[in-house]
Design a protein around this motif. Structure first.
Motif, PDB file in Angstrom:
ATOM      1  N   TYR A  81      -1.061  15.149   7.005  1.00  0.00           N
ATOM      2  CA  TYR A  81      -0.750  13.790   6.221  1.00  0.00           C
ATOM      3  C   TYR A  81       0.708  13.147   6.709  1.00  0.00           C
ATOM      4  O   TYR A  81       1.002  12.255   7.207  1.00  0.00           O
ATOM      5  N   TYR A  82       1.740  14.259   6.690  1.00  0.00           N
ATOM      6  CA  TYR A  82       2.965  13.836   6.963  1.00  0.00           C
ATOM      7  C   TYR A  82       3.190  13.521   8.563  1.00  0.00           C
ATOM      8  O   TYR A  82       3.991  12.424   8.859  1.00  0.00           O
ATOM      9  N   LYS A 127       1.825  10.071   8.466  1.00  0.00           N
ATOM     10  CA  LYS A 127       2.764   9.168   7.942  1.00  0.00           C
ATOM     11  C   LYS A 127       3.978   8.846   9.212  1.00  0.00           C
ATOM     12  O   LYS A 127       4.492   7.579   9.000  1.00  0.00           O
ATOM     13  N   TYR A 170       9.595  12.095   7.611  1.00  0.00           N
ATOM     14  CA  TYR A 170       8.095  12.223   7.669  1.00  0.00           C
ATOM     15  C   TYR A 170       7.876  13.617   8.760  1.00  0.00           C
ATOM     16  O   TYR A 170       7.118  14.525   8.364  1.00  0.00           O
ATOM     17  N   VAL A 221      -1.992   5.394  13.829  1.00  0.00           N
ATOM     18  CA  VAL A 221      -2.472   6.567  13.084  1.00  0.00           C
ATOM     19  C   VAL A 221      -4.006   6.956  13.396  1.00  0.00           C
ATOM     20  O   VAL A 221      -4.291   8.023  13.696  1.00  0.00           O
ATOM     21  N   SER A 252      -3.124   3.154   4.505  1.00  0.00           N
ATOM     22  CA  SER A 252      -3.032   4.061   3.342  1.00  0.00           C
ATOM     23  C   SER A 252      -3.190   5.460   3.802  1.00  0.00           C
ATOM     24  O   SER A 252      -4.462   5.357   4.416  1.00  0.00           O
ATOM     25  N   ILE A 253      -2.506   6.347   3.581  1.00  0.00           N
ATOM     26  CA  ILE A 253      -2.977   7.779   4.094  1.00  0.00           C
ATOM     27  C   ILE A 253      -2.938   8.268   2.878  1.00  0.00           C
ATOM     28  O   ILE A 253      -1.669   8.623   2.269  1.00  0.00           O
ATOM     29  N   LYS A 254      -3.821   9.351   2.533  1.00  0.00           N
ATOM     30  CA  LYS A 254      -3.685  10.203   1.305  1.00  0.00           C
ATOM     31  C   LYS A 254      -4.306  11.379   1.496  1.00  0.00           C
ATOM     32  O   LYS A 254      -5.079  11.558   2.363  1.00  0.00           O
ATOM     33  N   SER A 263       5.822   0.414  12.934  1.00  0.00           N
ATOM     34  CA  SER A 263       4.876  -0.130  11.794  1.00  0.00           C
ATOM     35  C   SER A 263       3.993  -1.322  12.283  1.00  0.00           C
ATOM     36  O   SER A 263       2.851  -1.446  12.125  1.00  0.00           O
ATOM     37  N   GLU A 265      12.889   6.919   8.268  1.00  0.00           N
ATOM     38  CA  GLU A 265      11.658   7.368   7.268  1.00  0.00           C
ATOM     39  C   GLU A 265      10.459   8.091   8.429  1.00  0.00           C
ATOM     40  O   GLU A 265      10.076   9.239   7.965  1.00  0.00           O
ATOM     41  N   ALA A 288       5.280   5.212  10.407  1.00  0.00           N
ATOM     42  CA  ALA A 288       6.559   4.726  10.306  1.00  0.00           C
ATOM     43  C   ALA A 288       7.467   4.571  11.583  1.00  0.00           C
ATOM     44  O   ALA A 288       8.257   3.836  11.741  1.00  0.00           O
TER      45      ALA A 288
END
Length: 163
Positions: free
Chosen positions: A103-104, A107, A80, A121, A154-156, A114, A76, A111
Motif C-alpha cells: 500500500y505505502y 502511495k 510513504y 500506480v 484511491s489506494i486502500k 502526481s 510525501e 506522490a
C-alpha cells in the motif's frame, strides 16, 4: 485457534513486502541520503526471513525507526517509502503488515509524480501483483484496492472479513 497464514506464507509475504518497499526506497534515500533507518528495516526483514530468528524488540525497533524516519521526511513520497519499509519488517510479527508495505509503496509512486499517478500506480501494482506467490495472490488482489477518483486515484487496504 485459527491461523490464517502458515510460517512459510508469512515469510513469503515478508519477502514480497521487502521487495515492494525496496522498489520505492530511492524516493526516501534521494530525499534524506544520510538516514538509513528504512533500509535497515528492509535488511532486518530479510534477515528474519533468512534465519527465522525472531526478536520482537529488534523487529519493533526497526519498524518504529522507519516510521520515525517517515515522520521526519520533508516530502510525501519519501514519507510513504519509509512507511513501506516499516510495514515490511513488521510482517515478521503480523503477516498482514505485508499489505501495508505494498500500500505505502503504491502511495509513494503516486506522490512522486502526481501528474502521472494513475499510470505509475498501475505499473507498480502490476509488478507487485505479479511478484506475490501464487497461493497468496487472490488474497492480495482482494485486499489492496486501487480505484480511480475524480481527483486521481484511491489506494486502500480492505480489512473486512477475516483480515
Amino acid at each position: 485457534m485459527y491461523k490464517k497464514y502458515s510460517r512459510e506464507d508469512q515469510k513469503a509475504l515478508a519477502t514480497w513486502a521487502a521487495n515492494c518497499a525496496e522498489r520505492v526506497l530511492t524516493l526516501f534515500e534521494k530525499t534524506v541520503p544520510s538516514d538509513n533507518r528504512p533500509r535497515k528495516a528492509i535488511e532486518q526483514c530479510r534477515e528474519w526471513v533468512g534465519t527465522g530468528i525472531f526478536s520482537m524488540a529488534v523487529i519493533r525497533s526497526a519498524s518504529l525507526s522507519a516510521h520515525a524516519a517517515a515522520r521526519e521526511a520533508p516530502i510525501e513520497a519519501a514519507r510513504y517509502a519509509a512507511r513501506a519499509a516499516g510495514q515490511a519488517v513488521a510482517t515478521a510479527h503480523v503477516p498482514q503488515h505485508a499489505f501495508g508495505a505494498a500500500y505505502y509503496a503504491l502511495k509513494a509512486m503516486a506522490a512522486a509524480d502526481s501528474a502521472n499517478a494513475k499510470a505509475n500506480v498501475a505499473r507498480e501494482w502490476e509488478w507487485e501483483a505479479g511478484q506475490v506467490p501464487e497461493n497468496l495472490r487472490d488474497e492480495v488482489l482482494k485486499r489492496v484496492v486501487i480505484q480511480p477518483t475524480k481527483k486521481g486515484i484511491s489506494i486502500k487496504i480492505d480489512k473486512s472479513g477475516d483480515f
